[in-house]
Every structure is written in structure tokens, then in C-alpha cells.
Design a protein around this motif. Structure first.
Motif, PDB file in Angstrom:
ATOM      1  N   PRO A 259      -4.868 -61.615 -15.816  1.00 11.23           N
ATOM      2  CA  PRO A 259      -6.036 -61.457 -16.014  1.00 11.23           C
ATOM      3  C   PRO A 259      -6.893 -62.565 -16.601  1.00 11.23           C
ATOM      4  CG  PRO A 259      -5.048 -59.370 -16.833  1.00 11.23           C
ATOM      5  CD  PRO A 259      -3.928 -60.486 -16.529  1.00 11.23           C
ATOM      6  N   PHE A 260      -6.500 -63.631 -17.326  1.00 11.87           N
ATOM      7  CA  PHE A 260      -7.148 -64.566 -17.481  1.00 11.87           C
ATOM      8  C   PHE A 260      -7.331 -65.663 -16.216  1.00 11.87           C
ATOM      9  CE2 PHE A 260      -5.962 -69.037 -18.707  1.00 11.87           C
ATOM     10  CZ  PHE A 260      -7.175 -69.384 -19.277  1.00 11.87           C
ATOM     11  N   LEU A 261      -6.013 -65.733 -15.477  1.00 12.69           N
ATOM     12  CA  LEU A 261      -6.076 -66.626 -14.512  1.00 12.69           C
ATOM     13  C   LEU A 261      -7.114 -66.268 -13.432  1.00 12.69           C
ATOM     14  CD1 LEU A 261      -2.453 -67.650 -14.147  1.00 12.69           C
ATOM     15  CD2 LEU A 261      -4.340 -68.870 -15.287  1.00 12.69           C
ATOM     16  N   THR A 275       2.914 -67.593 -11.800  1.00 19.70           N
ATOM     17  CA  THR A 275       3.414 -66.823 -12.598  1.00 19.70           C
ATOM     18  C   THR A 275       4.783 -66.372 -12.136  1.00 19.70           C
ATOM     19  OG1 THR A 275       2.120 -65.051 -11.630  1.00 19.70           O
ATOM     20  CG2 THR A 275       1.342 -66.007 -13.529  1.00 19.70           C
ATOM     21  N   ALA A 276       4.867 -66.091 -10.663  1.00 19.62           N
ATOM     22  CA  ALA A 276       6.186 -65.559 -10.216  1.00 19.62           C
ATOM     23  C   ALA A 276       7.193 -66.677  -9.671  1.00 19.62           C
ATOM     24  CB  ALA A 276       5.805 -64.605  -8.961  1.00 19.62           C
ATOM     25  N   ALA A 311       4.921 -71.110 -30.582  1.00 21.83           N
ATOM     26  CA  ALA A 311       3.464 -71.039 -31.185  1.00 21.83           C
ATOM     27  C   ALA A 311       2.570 -71.712 -30.716  1.00 21.83           C
ATOM     28  CB  ALA A 311       3.703 -70.961 -32.520  1.00 21.83           C
ATOM     29  N   VAL A 312       2.800 -72.775 -29.985  1.00 24.16           N
ATOM     30  CA  VAL A 312       1.469 -73.940 -29.602  1.00 24.16           C
ATOM     31  C   VAL A 312       1.968 -74.024 -28.034  1.00 24.16           C
ATOM     32  CG1 VAL A 312       1.504 -74.899 -31.757  1.00 24.16           C
ATOM     33  CG2 VAL A 312       3.028 -75.806 -30.155  1.00 24.16           C
ATOM     34  N   GLY A 313       2.896 -73.465 -27.455  1.00 22.18           N
ATOM     35  CA  GLY A 313       3.237 -73.661 -25.994  1.00 22.18           C
ATOM     36  C   GLY A 313       2.069 -73.258 -25.062  1.00 22.18           C
ATOM     37  N   PHE A 314       1.251 -72.194 -25.513  1.00 17.04           N
ATOM     38  CA  PHE A 314       0.398 -71.605 -24.659  1.00 17.04           C
ATOM     39  C   PHE A 314      -1.151 -72.344 -24.898  1.00 17.04           C
ATOM     40  CE2 PHE A 314       1.250 -68.822 -28.548  1.00 17.04           C
ATOM     41  CZ  PHE A 314       0.059 -69.072 -29.238  1.00 17.04           C
ATOM     42  N   LEU A 315      -0.988 -73.411 -25.610  1.00 15.46           N
ATOM     43  CA  LEU A 315      -2.526 -74.086 -26.130  1.00 15.46           C
ATOM     44  C   LEU A 315      -3.029 -74.804 -24.577  1.00 15.46           C
ATOM     45  CD1 LEU A 315      -2.052 -75.249 -29.675  1.00 15.46           C
ATOM     46  CD2 LEU A 315      -3.300 -73.397 -28.903  1.00 15.46           C
ATOM     47  N   SER A 350       0.278 -75.824 -17.381  1.00 16.54           N
ATOM     48  CA  SER A 350       0.186 -74.806 -18.279  1.00 16.54           C
ATOM     49  C   SER A 350       1.050 -73.570 -18.351  1.00 16.54           C
ATOM     50  CB  SER A 350      -1.358 -74.424 -18.640  1.00 16.54           C
ATOM     51  OG  SER A 350      -2.140 -75.578 -19.033  1.00 16.54           O
ATOM     52  N   VAL A 351       1.021 -72.863 -17.208  1.00 13.89           N
ATOM     53  CA  VAL A 351       2.075 -71.779 -17.030  1.00 13.89           C
ATOM     54  C   VAL A 351       3.322 -72.202 -17.120  1.00 13.89           C
ATOM     55  CG1 VAL A 351       2.566 -69.949 -15.659  1.00 13.89           C
ATOM     56  CG2 VAL A 351       0.192 -70.590 -15.522  1.00 13.89           C
ATOM     57  N   GLY A 352       3.632 -73.265 -16.605  1.00 17.19           N
ATOM     58  CA  GLY A 352       4.987 -73.855 -16.726  1.00 17.19           C
ATOM     59  C   GLY A 352       5.531 -74.207 -18.024  1.00 17.19           C
TER      60      GLY A 352
END
Length: 545
Positions: A259-261, A275-276, A311-315, A350-352
Motif C-alpha cells: 500500500p505504501f508503494l 516486492t516479488a 531495525a534500520v534497514g527499512f529507513l 530500498s525494497v532490496g
């Protein structure tokens, strides 16, 4: 003294360790069994809903098929049966694998009779049948992995299991949909069913684990002793809380990735590729690296390194949020704006990175689960530990949408970093940040003043009621939050959802009650085991035994 017993063991090098792991028949067996584990999940969760949609079945009816996930959620309820009993023709866990796979072959093949004109009720029953035997197969496969793997093989095993498991989900899910639409669904169902013939052969080829010392001799021992074995440890409650919270921040941050993307105006093709494809490759590679690194640097260090990393990988999603517009796509109108190539590349990266960090933490966490589980209760304890871990992922999803709606995407990702701190604090309780290994083999507590069986039963019953009430309240709360999101501005309908849950009429309503009942039962058993482990059980006051 200079005796040989005082010499330190030679440290095995990286290449030597890899060669030994890749040559291991045990590792190969565990990896192949994970492929067998992933096939039914891809079929039931991905392929069947798509197949029914192509056949014109109403979307609300298709949505009810999510209820078929119940056996995977509650598999710990019958896991003790598989620790206690054995069909007998092979070892205990391998025999249960063969039995489960024969039923899976029959269930998937029976779907072929419905391929042209499916009867929804019958297909739903078959889906639950497949899910039950798939969950049973998972119990046996996980227990077998705990019993057969040597400590130096666990890291490689975790990576191989994840890779082949996800490959099987992809084959039975997305690939099956494509082939089914072109070559017919009868071909898909028959082919997937027949795959269990060579997979059963792989089970027969798999080596039998070493005999387990003191296996459960009664069903009571199979149900109760695994819990006592957990709670007798001095840090048991901290470890269980850690299993629940270690990945909570990461689960919260990534609960709404798609949903964010979409809100950031990326096209469906971009979202699917990120994502896939990119995400799948990154998470498999990360899991391999994380599990392998755990063997090299130690479990304690790996949990710290990858816990902080996840904890920071999604920043990177904050960069995506700042680079891309929020309107007019914020309502979900994907494609209203064509994103610039720079923004798309940042999003892919970022996704990777996020999936790579998630995979590395998964690798270390998978090794932890294998080491935590006692071999004599391998099926029951592993099922319980994995269910606690899955509960954390389930609880992270519902509040995510409300947080985003209240504070926006960038603050939401920053809050998710803070949500990772409790898990790291609990990690410090049994794995200090400067320790190579986690202190999992802590000493057993000395029992306190024993309680009578009557008092034990009363306290466990009270705990079960409290657990049931808590589960009912949480289920109603989540349903009420969902209704509020669907109807902005409406009143908080907690009481209405609670009344609807307790006054079940339809099949789905009754299935919703299974969850709270299972939670109440598990809480009651856990309370009884905790008291028995920490206090001991005495005879009744009149001296009866």
C-alpha cells in the motif's frame, strides 16, 4: 601440563565448513523436505483464490478461503501426538511425513475433479483438508530438522530451507496460476499431486536421526513435559518475550509495504518487480548470509548485528517518501503519475535493502529456534516457538494502518525503529552485546514450595479464562478497528463486534471462536507448566496421591 586433552580443538575454516555442509546427506534431506512443505501453502494461499476468481466465484466467498490458514496457525495443538505416537514403518518423524504426504497427494489430486465446474463448499473442505495435512507435515519436518542436524550444519540448513520453501510457494502459487490458465487446472492439480511421489522417496532416503533420549512415554508427557522443559529455565519468560518482540519493529514497518508503494504512485509493474522479484532474491540471499554468518561469529553476536540492521534497514523508505508525491495517488490511483527513473531506482534499492536485512535477521533467528528446541520434544516445542514468533507478525499488522493515518509515513518508519528496542533489550538478558554465544543452556531453577494438584488445576483454569477473555477482546478490538478504517468518522464499534463474535451463527463466525479457545487452552497449559516447573506438585493435604 601438556596432555592432549588440554589442547584447543582446531577451528574449522570457512571453505572446509561449506564443503562439509554441502556434502551432508542430513542437510540435503532437510532442504528437500522444505520444498515439500512449501507446495501446499502456495496452492491454498495463492493459486486456489485465483482459480476460483477466474471461474467467476464471488470475491466475498473467495475471501473466506483465508480461514483455511487456521491449521497452520494452531498446529501446536496436535503436535504432541506426533511426538508421542509413530505409524511405525519408519522412524517417528519420517513416518509422519510419509502419512501426511499420501493424504496431500490424495487431496490435491481430488481438486482435479473440480477443475471445470468447482463446487465452492467442496473446494473449501478440500482446502482445509490439505491445510491440515500440510501443517502436520510441517510439524514432522521441523521436528526432524531439530533431531537430525548437527550444530555446525544448522546455519546452512536454515538458508537452504528458506530458499527451497519459497521456491515451492512460487511454483505452486504464481507459476501454477500461469500454467493453469494456459494448459488447464486439471494438469496443474495432477502435476502438483504427483510431485509427492518423488518427495516421499526423498523421505525414505533421508537418514534416521540418532535415538532421542527419554522420548515421551505417555500423551500427558508429550503435552505437558515440553512446557515444563521450557519454563524450568531461569530465563524462560524473557526468551519467550524475545521471540515475540525481536522482529516486531521490522514487522510493523513492513506490514503495509505494497500500500505504501501504491500511494507513492508507483505502477503495478514497479511494485511487482520490487516486492516479488527483487525482494524475493534479497530475502533468500540475506537468509543464507545471516545463517552462515551465525556459524562464523556466534549466535549472540549475529542476533545483535542483524537485530540492529533490521531495525534500520527499512529507513530507505523515508527517502522514497520524501522523493515521491503523495497526491493524487494517495487514494490508490496507481499510474496517475509516472515516477521518474531516479525515484524508481531508489525504491528498488530500498525494497532490496529492507528484504536483505530482514533475511539476515531471519537466518540468525532460524538458528536460534533450532538450538532452543529440545530433541525429545522436537515437534511440540518447535511448533510452539514458531507460533509465538508468528503471533508477533500478526499483532504488528493492525496498528500499522492507524499509525500511518495519524502521523504519516516518515514518522511511522521512525516509530518502527523505536518498536525494535524492546526486543534488543530482551536479547541483552541472555546474550550480552559483547558475548559470542547466547546463554540458552541456563541452569534449571530449584523448585519452590510445592502446590497441590487441586490448587494447580484452579490456577491454570483461571489463567485459561483470562487468556480466553484477552483473546476475545483483542479479536473484537481488531475487528472494530477494521470497521473504523472502512467507515471513517463512525463510532468505535467494539461492543457490537464483541457481541457478534460471541453470538456466532455462520461457519466463519464459529471458526473465529476457535482462535480464542485455542489461546485459552494454551495459556492454561502454560500456566500449569510454569507453576509445576517453578514450584513442583505435591500430594493433596489428605495424603492421597
Amino acid at each position: 601440563m601438556s596432555s592432549g586433552s588440554d589442547e584447543k580443538p582446531r577451528r574449522v575454516g570457512t571453505l572446509e565448513s561449506l564443503r562439509a555442509a554441502l556434502a551432508s546427506r542430513r542437510l540435503g534431506a532437510v532442504a528437500i523436505q522444505s520444498f515439500a512443505s512449501g507446495l501446499p501453502l502456495g496452492l491454498v494461499w495463492i493459486a486456489l483464490p485465483a482459480w476460483l476468481t477466474y471461474r467467476g466465484v464471488d470475491i466475498k466467498t473467495v475471501g473466506l478461503f483465508s480461514l483455511s490458514q487456521a491449521p497452520w496457525t494452531f498446529k501446536f495443538l496436535w503436535a504432541p501426538l506426533m511426538d508421542r505416537f509413530s505409524p511405525g514403518f519408519l522412524g517417528r518423524k519420517r513416518s509422519w511425513m510419509i502419512v501426511s504426504q499420501l493424504f496431500l497427494l490424495a487431496g490435491i489430486a481430488f481438486l482435479a475433479t473440480q477443475s471445470s465446474a468447482p463446487r465452492v463448499g467442496l473446494v473449501a473442505a478440500i482446502a482445509i483438508f490439505i491445510a491440515f495435512w500440510s501443517a502436520s507435515q510441517d510439524i514432522a519436518i521441523d521436528g526432524y530438522a531439530v533431531e537430525v542436524l548437527r550444530p555446525e550444519e544448522m546455519g546452512m540448513a536454515v538458508g537452504a530451507r528458506v530458499a527451497l520453501y519459497r521456491a515451492a510457494v512460487l511454483l505452486a502459487g504464481a507459476v501454477a496460476i500461469t500454467v493453469g490458465q494456459r494448459m488447464g487446472w486439471t494438469f496443474v492439480f495432477v502435476t502438483l499431486a504427483l510431485l509427492y511421489l518423488p518427495l516421499a522417496g526423498a523421505v525414505v532416503w533421508s537418514p534416521e536421526p540418532p535415538p532421542v533420549s527419554k522420548p515421551p512415554r505417555t500423551l500427558r508427557d508429550a503435552v505437558f513435559e515440553p512446557l515444563i522443559g521450557i519454563f524450568r529455565k531461569s530465563r524462560a519468560l524473557e526468551i519467550i518475550a524475545f521471540l515475540l518482540l525481536y522482529k516486531f519493529g521490522e514487522n510493523l514497518a513492513t506490514a503495509l509495504t505494497r500500500p505504501f508503494l501504491i500511494q507513492k504512485c508507483f505502477s503495478p509493474e514497479d511494485v511487482g518487480l520490487a516486492t516479488a522479484t527483487i525482494g524475493l532474491i534479497a530475502i533468500i540471499g540475506g537468509t543464507f548470509f545471516g545463517a552462515w554468518t551465525t556459524d562464523r561469529v556466534g549466535l549472540g553476536r549475529a542476533l545483535w548485528i542483524f537485530g540492529i540492521t533490521q531495525a534500520v534497514g527499512f529507513l530507505g523508505y523515508i527517502v522514497v517518501d520524501r522523493m515521491t508525491p503523495g497526491v493524487p495517488c494517495a487514494g490508490g490511483a496507481a499510474g496517475a503519475i509516472s515516477q521518474a527513473m531516479a525515484s524508481r531506482l531508489v525504491m528498488y534499492g530500498s525494497v532490496g535493502v529492507e528484504n536483505l536485512c530482514q533475511g539476515m535477521a531471519n537466518g540468525a533467528f532460524g538458528v536460534l529456534l533450532l538450538r532452543l528446541t529440545q530433541k525429545q520434544f522436537s515437534a511440540t516445542q518447535y511448533a510452539l516457538f514458531s507460533s509465538v514468533f508468528a503471533l508477533g507478525r500478526t499483532l504488528a499488522g493492525p496498528p500499522a494502518g492507524f499509525l500511518v493515518d495519524a502521523i504519516g509515513w516518515t514518522p511511522f518508519f521512525l516509530v518502527s525503529v523505536g518498536a525494535s528496542v524492546p526486543g534488543l533489550f530482551l536479547l541483552s538478558r541472555f546474550a550480552p552485546i559483547d558475548a559470542r554465544e547466547a546463554d540458552l543452556d541456563v541452569e534449571d531453577l530449584e523448585p519452590g514450595r510445592p502446590v497441590t494438584r487441586g490448587r494447580l488445576a484452579a490456577w491454570s483454569a483461571l489463567a485459561g479464562v483470562i487468556g480466553w477473555l484477552g483473546a476475545v477482546s483483542i479479536s473484537s478490538l481488531l475487528a472494530a478497528l477494521k470497521q473504523m478504517r472502512a467507515h471513517p468518522g463512525s463510532r468505535f464499534p467494539f461492543a457490537a463486534e464483541l457481541a457478534r463474535l460471541l453470538s456466532a451463527h455462520t461457519t466463519s463466525d464459529w471458526l473465529r471462536l476457535i482462535g480464542p479457545a485455542a489461546v485459552g487452552l494454551v495459556v492454561a497449559l502454560a500456566a500449569a507448566a510454569l507453576i509445576a516447573a517453578r514450584r513442583g506438585v505435591a500430594a493433596e493435604p489428605d495424603g492421597s496421591r
